[in-house]
Design a protein around this motif. Structure first.
Motif, short mmCIF file in Angstrom:
data_model
loop_
_atom_site.label_atom_id
_atom_site.label_comp_id
_atom_site.label_asym_id
_atom_site.label_seq_id
_atom_site.Cartn_x
_atom_site.Cartn_y
_atom_site.Cartn_z
N PRO A 164 -8.16 -16.12 0.72
CA PRO A 164 -7.66 -14.86 1.28
C PRO A 164 -8.33 -14.64 2.64
CG PRO A 164 -8.51 -14.54 -0.96
CD PRO A 164 -8.92 -15.91 -0.52
N HIS A 202 -9.20 -12.12 4.09
CA HIS A 202 -10.28 -11.12 4.03
C HIS A 202 -11.65 -11.75 3.82
CE1 HIS A 202 -6.88 -8.42 2.95
NE2 HIS A 202 -7.59 -7.58 3.68
N ARG A 203 -11.64 -12.90 3.15
CA ARG A 203 -12.92 -13.52 2.82
C ARG A 203 -13.62 -14.07 4.04
NH1 ARG A 203 -13.22 -16.52 -2.88
NH2 ARG A 203 -13.54 -14.56 -3.96
N LYS A 243 -14.12 -12.43 6.64
CA LYS A 243 -14.73 -11.30 7.33
C LYS A 243 -16.23 -11.53 7.49
CE LYS A 243 -14.33 -6.30 7.34
NZ LYS A 243 -13.56 -5.20 6.80
#
Lengths: 898, 325
Positions: free
Chosen positions: A59, A61-62, A64
């Motif tokens: 993902p 988001h990971r 980040k």
């Protein structure tokens, strides 16, 4: 900033549900590729805080607050990373599509991991190279030669796009940012045979972002074939862009165009299709029976599902068998496999500022696609431009127009750019495959092994559409039979429509399938005669004084431009005996050795043509335009080498553009081993014409004999007299002279290439697992234009042959649905599955092909599967006659004790 | 892939609470993301536990090993104690996925991998595991990769993990923490369930349960191997696999634990055959009887009939290898 790619802060946030791969590409970093989008192929490998991961399974988001590093961020202070440099030096790629991910994996390996590549390169697939060149790169081996003026031909020059490939900047089909882009996705049939009663579009159109839906009612009602050949009549016009009858699971039913891929996919799912299920037939023998469901009604229902029957006989096999001391008869079959080029099919179409239509695509035949698109949509040829940039593998799969038509139609109707990229699953269920063929072979021989009769019967499952059906069948009855001298030969074959995915062109093209059968049968016959595989072949294989003849006695345009089959056999015999390769692993293994040969005409029997254009540039370098496609076959490099060699210059002094209907002359397409013998010939003729143009101009302005002038790197010379090309160009153009040339080449006459594969392997008596211990291959391909590339092509073809023999298999259920449409379940060889193959060249110089060269990219695959089967038979005493040789098909027939 | 909400849990409690409330836990994500892309699983909320403090490997008081649930497969395979004392585990891990996957895949996640049954993956097909009550298309279909033990009329899928098979042979336990902070341990043997008529319920985990660690007791045998028969050398799911842990004493078998992969809905174990081996001197006759006993209740599903004979041969070969010398 919380997202960082290659040390640059990224301002946008990931969309909900976005994976890291697409997030990176949305940021304009196209060096991160999609081969599968499922964590199987490794083309999307990036580092997350220095650790390699598949960005497709992460993902976004990971990432980040972490450092994302792609192949585009490896360079340091303007210098390549050592692994990038090593990939340059070893030329550890062919199409280059896997290189971006492969480099990221290799660059993160420690010393211990480098010592165990089979385990540590599990996560990166390469379909082109056979991995030897990649292993060389890891170990710092250089394979390239220096670029010396006048010596380009025969030198191992690096691919001209090397820098872009190892840095991730080379642009493959999908690697462009297009403004205002729409995305197309296709709903595919879940049924093998069904009539579409209705399609309710209302729910799909209600999905936010969905722009348009196309069904069979929206397309031109014109029949065509997606197969590409110069002569379009060899393929039946039996398909529509969208049809109201689905004839295989995976056939296009409707297309949805939307603002995002996700919306287009959601739109496809929301279409409500009412099908009238029709009876289906999958087996070609059943499909030939009376009462079988008929797939196509074209006014010749009397033939039922038989698309074409081809037969012939020379001599009289009946009398040949009558005089035989030994007769062998057996049926052998080959499986359905997919090309699995790492770049899937896809196109982007738009209307340009010039008012014309443009299609950027992944094809082996842009000019034929151009013709077909003009025909389908009523476009004036000048108003359409079809082109490729970098193409990530083809192997025959892109000798097919399967994405361009819908993209173009959508852009014509909607006025906006439209992109369609196949998923890996679509590649398996909605493109084409190798034709599954079943071949019965009957051989008769005298007691001394001399063949008295050779008879072959082929049934080819051409699937739901007949493109390539007739040509692959003809190929299966052609060269594999002409490999042997025999007075009495007979063959017949049927290509039969079934409700399976259509067959298509695939490296080896029909000849692979019957070569498997015939080469296994030769060993079976030898066994009965008490001879070995070398002896029976030497006794019967075609010699330089023989007529090259299959089962038709009419005159052929094939002749021996050179002959090296005998040398190939000698090379393989010596190499197998030299004690190299691996010992049998410890444990309960049986060892065996086998060989097989293959023969392939350089080029198809159908028309094939190509053109070249060259000009001298003001700076004294050259521009070359040639229409053929580069998809990892190396033609772009060999073409500039041919030109450079004739012009007395360096390869790097020739700038080349290819496969572009605006910018290059016509070319039928890069398939059927024509890249060297046709397009290369066109380049040679063009370069020669430009050479003559330049030296004759120098002679004219100096009033000296033209014979006294020659071209060197950057000048024309006459004894000590030297005129720089920059100077000559200036003088000439000011006087109105044009330093350019155009020439065309045609295929005929054709020469013939030879290959011999040798295999020593071990088979585990308990489990049936097979390990190849020693793999050797000799090829007579004439003079190698670029020995390193030729070696790579052969290694890649042999590796693909091992995949076909051992691990690849498309599995279908009783309803014609493929059950393993993913690279984790459809096993193309990984590093650990691919034995290193010693490649040897017969020392020949062809008199037909350009600069002594002949075909090389295809034929090597044909000898591999039968050599494996012959080695298995040698090891176990059992003939395995049906591909693939997976452990479960083998172990059962083995005794656990020796 | 469907859009989802994504939360990075700050604590195990938060993760467990969210999971109890219906969120799906994501650790390495290698299997989950794939399933989400194919829309086999369509969670609306993900709770990420990857940055919780669960990535230690510690020796336990009794000399065993406690492996945090977030220990990466690559780190576990390379761990010195695992390599020296539990080679069956190290081999099983290396027999599995690629480096890129092992770099992300976690110990807990590996245990919870979903089956690779073709029909489970294909959302156009009915599947009782994906959509309870919809039926099983694999039965009577293409079953080459399916179970020969413990299947039901509702599901014949196999468990894909190599690691779990090795852990089974090592008598591992799973440590679980729930949303109220209670911690319990469950034998791996009873952690997994057979499909029965609820194939969608694969383990004993309840909503809100988090796997926090895997605990392995001290090794009961020094002779260990993981033998995986697969379609190719590089990687592929097991056709059959055998994890074996044997101890010999005075030429007799002093300990035997055997687990089998690729043959059932969970790592398969058979107490009777282990008992048969105990105290016996190794012989081919003994091994054949043991294999006969193991496979007495095996049931083929069509294409996978070969597994019965293949497992028989492989087990005999493994026992021979582990008892020699």
């Amino acid at each position: 900033m919380s997202y960082t790619i290659d040390s640059k802060a990224v301002s946008q946030e990931p969309r909900p549900g976005q994976c890291l791969r697409t997030f990176i590409r949305d940021a304009g970093v196209f060096g991160v590729k999609k081969g599968c989008d499922q964590g199987d192929c490794g083309a999307c490998t990036v580092w997350l805080d220095g650790v390699p991961v598949h960005s497709c399974l992460m993902p976004a988001h990971r990432a980040k607050d972490k450092q994302v590093t792609t192949v585009q961020g490896l360079e340091h202070d303007g210098h390549l990373h050592p692994v990038q440099q090593a990939f340059c030096d070893a030329q550890a790629f062919q199409c280059g599509f896997c290189a971006a991910g492969m480099i990221m994996t290799v660059a993160a390996l420690d010393e211990e991991q480098r010592a165990d590549l089979p385990r540590n390169l599990k996560g990166n697939l390469c379909r082109c190279t056979g991995y030897r060149a990649i292993e060389d790169a890891v170990h710092g081996i250089r394979s390239t030669d220096d670029d010396i003026a006048g010596a380009a031909c025969g030198a191992s020059l690096p691919n001209p796009f090397t820098q872009g490939i190892v840095t991730g900047h080379a642009r493959y089909t999908m690697d462009v940012a297009v403004e205002n882009l729409l995305h197309l996705k296709v709903l595919r049939s879940p049924h093998a045979h069904a009539r579409i009663v209705s399609i309710d579009q209302s729910k799909a159109r209600a999905i936010p972002g969905v722009v348009e839906v196309f069904t069979w009612e929206d397309v031109p009602r014109k029949l065509f074939s997606s197969a590409t050949h110069e002569d379009h009549l060899v393929d039946p016009d039996d398909m529509y862009v969208l049809d109201n009858v689905a004839r295989f699971v995976g056939q296009r039913v409707a297309a949805v165009v939307a603002e995002t891929e996700a919306a287009a996919e959601a739109g496809c799912r929301a279409l409500q299709v009412e099908y009238e299920i029709l009876p289906a037939v999958f087996d070609p023998v059943e499909a030939m029976q009376d009462g079988a469901p008929i797939l196509h009604s074209k006014g010749n229902e009397a033939k039922g599902n038989i698309f074409v029957t081809i037969k012939g006989e020379v001599g009289n096999v009946e009398s040949g068998f009558a005089e035989a001391a030994v007769v062998h008869e057996k049926t052998y079959s080959t499986s359905r496999v997919q090309h699995a080029h790492l770049e899937t099919h896809g196109s982007i179409a738009w209307r340009g500022e010039d008012g014309r239509l443009h299609v950027r695509t992944s094809t082996q035949a842009p000019f034929i696609a151009h013709q077909k698109l003009c025909y389908l949509f009523g476009i004036f040829p000048h108003d359409l431009h079809v082109f490729t940039e970098r193409v990530g593998g083809g192997f025959g799969g892109k000798q097919e127009m399967v994405s361009e038509d819908l993209c173009l139609m959508a852009t014509m109707k909607l006025g906006r750019p439209v992109k369609w990229e196949f998923t890996r699953e679509e590649q398996f269920i909605g493109a084409t495959t190798r034709h599954q063929m079943t071949t019965k072979v009957k051989l008769g021989a005298k007691a001394d092994g001399t063949l008295t009769a050779l008879e072959v019967h082929v049934v080819s499952n051409t699937g739901a559409y007949g493109g390539h059906g007739s040509e692959t069948l003809a190929a299966s009855l052609g060269s594999p039979l002409s490999a042997y001298r025999c007075k009495n030969k007979k063959a017949d074959g049927h290509a039969v429509y079934t409700n399976m995915i259509p067959g298509g062109g695939f490296r080896g093209y029909g000849a692979s399938q019957s070569t498997f059968a015939i080469e296994c049968a030769m060993d079976d016959l030898a066994e009965k005669l008490g001879m070995d595989g070398f002896a029976i072949r030497r006794k019967n294989m075609i010699g330089p004084d023989d007529v090259i003849e299959s089962v038709w006695s009419d005159p052929s345009d094939v002749s021996f431009g050179s002959y090296g089959l005998d040398e190939c056999l000698d090379l393989v015999e010596a190499a197998l005996a030299n004690g190299e390769g691996l010992p049998a692993p410890e444990g309960n293994w049986a060892e065996g050795t086998g060989i097989a040969l293959s023969v392939l005409e350089s080029g198809p029997p159908t028309e094939h043509r190509s053109g070249g254009e060259m000009r001298l540039l003001p700076d004294g370098s050259y521009h070359l335009a040639v229409g053929s496609t580069e998809m990892g076959n190396g033609s772009i490099n060999s073409h500039r080498q041919i030109a450079a060699s004739i012009l007395g210059t360096r390869g790097n002094n020739v700038d080349i553009i290819n496969a572009d209907t605006d910018l290059t002359p016509y070319d039928t397409g890069t398939f059927a081993s024509t890249g060297t013998v046709v397009a290369g010939q066109a380049v040679a003729l063009t370069a020669k014409a430009l050479h003559d143009n330049i030296v004759s101009y120098a002679a004219r302005i100096t009033d000296t004999p033209v014979e006294d002038w020659s071209l060197v790197d950057d000048a024309v010379m006459n004894g000590n007299r030297r005129i720089e090309l920059t100077e000559l160009y200036k003088i000439g153009t000011e006087a109105g002279h044009r330093f350019d040339a155009k020439r065309k080449a045609y295929l005929s006459p054709r020469t013939i290439a030879f290959n011999v594969q040798g295999v020593r392997l071990a088979v585990h008596r308990v489990t049936g697992e097979v390990r190849v211990l020693h793999s050797v291959h000799a090829a007579d391909i004439g003079r190698p234009i670029n020995p390193m590339q030729c070696r790579g092509q052969l290694e890649g073809a042999v590796a693909m042959g091992y995949g076909w023999a051992l691990t690849e298999h498309m599995v279908y259920d009783d309803h014609g649905k493929m059950l393993n449409p993913a690279l984790r379940n459809y096993h193309i060889p990984a590093f650990a599955d691919t034995p290193r193959t010693k490649i040897m060249f017969a020392d020949t110089h062809d008199t037909i092909g350009p600069l002594g060269a002949k075909a090389q990219g295809e034929c090597a695959i044909n000898a591999v599967a039968p050599a494996v089967s012959n080695a298995l038979a040698n090891a176990t005493g059992v003939r395995f006659a049906h591909l693939p040789f997976s452990p479960d098909r083998i172990f059962d027939q083995l005794s656990v004790t020796a | 892939m469907n859009p989802f909400e994504y939360t990075r849990a700050a604590s195990r409690h938060e993760a467990a609470t969210m999971a109890a409330g219906g969120a799906t836990v994501i650790a390495g994500g290698t299997n989950l993301l794939d399933l989400m892309k194919l829309e086999v699983m369509t969670p609306e909320r993900l709770v990420d536990i990857s940055r919780l403090d669960m990535d230690d490997i510690e020796t336990t008081a009794d000399g065993g090993l406690r492996i945090g649930a977030m220990v990466r497969n690559s780190d576990l395979a390379a761990h010195e104690i695992v390599r020296s004392t539990y080679p069956v585990l190290s081999r099983a891990l290396l027999a599995g996925a690629s480096g890129q996957l092992r770099n992300k895949a976690s110990t807990g996640g590996n245990l919870l991998q979903r089956t690779r049954c073709y029909y489970f993956y294909d959302t156009a097909m009915p599947c009782n595991k994906r959509e309870p009550g919809s039926g099983c298309q694999a039965i009577g279909g293409a079953t080459r990769l399916h179970a020969i033990f413990g299947a039901s009329d509702h599901c014949i899928a196999t468990h894909p993990s190599d690691m779990a098979v090795a852990l089974q042979a090592l008598d591992a336990k799973v440590e679980i923490e729930n949303a109220t902070g209670d911690i319990r341990t469950v034998e791996l043997e009873s952690f997994y369930r057979l499909p029965g008529n609820t194939p969608h319920i694969e383990t004993e985990l309840k909503p809100g349960d988090l796997i926090t660690a895997v605990i392995i007791p001290p090794a009961k045998g020094s002779r260990q191997t993981y033998r995986k028969v697969r379609d190719r050398a590089s990687y592929a799911f097991a056709l059959v696999s055998v994890a074996g842990v044997i101890e010999m004493s005075d030429g007799k078998i002093a300990h035997a634990s055997l687990a089998f992969g690729g043959v059932a809905h969970k790592p398969w174990r058979n107490a009777e055959i282990e008992q048969m081996l105990l105290g016996e001197a190794p012989s081919q006759d003994l091994f054949r009887r043991v294999a006969d006993t193991l496979l007495r209740n095996a049931e083929a599903q069509g294409d996978n009939a070969f597994k019965i004979k293949l497992l028989h041969r492989t087990l005999c070969a493994v026992l021979t290898e582990l008892t020699e010398g």
